[in-house]
Design a protein around this motif. Structure first.
Motif: not given
Length: 91
Positions: A40-45, A56-60, A63-68
């Motif tokens: 999921e992270i790499l698909v956005r890289c 921000a995209n992953l959190e949306a 539906s979660t927070r604090d993934l940084r």
């Protein structure tokens, strides 16, 4: 806070592998099978989004927070292994 735009490292190809039922990183010497979070992270890289936009995209999307912390830790590890490279957002 991590800055930059992550993109796939030279020599790596990222894809969904139906036979493995997961995302993988292919490189001349083999294949790295990724867990769902890494995929999921790499698909956005994609070389278009900076680290903050990816988080921000992953959190949306989930539906979660604090993934940084987790995302930055993974990206740092992926850069260290040369799966990703970080480019300047101002380049």
């Amino acid at each position: 806070m991590m800055d930059g735009i992550p993109r796939l490292g030279h020599g790596f190809r990222f894809q969904w592998e139906p036979a493995q039922n997961c995302h993988v990183l292919l490189y001349p010497e083999g294949m790295i099978k990724l867990n769902q979070s890494a995929g999921e992270i790499l698909v956005r890289c994609d070389g278009q989004r900076d680290v903050a936009a990816i988080i921000a995209n992953l959190e949306a999307a989930f539906s979660t927070r604090d993934l940084r912390p987790d995302v930055e830790t993974f990206i740092a590890m992926a850069v260290d292994k040369r799966w990703l490279r970080l480019e300047s957002a101002t380049a």
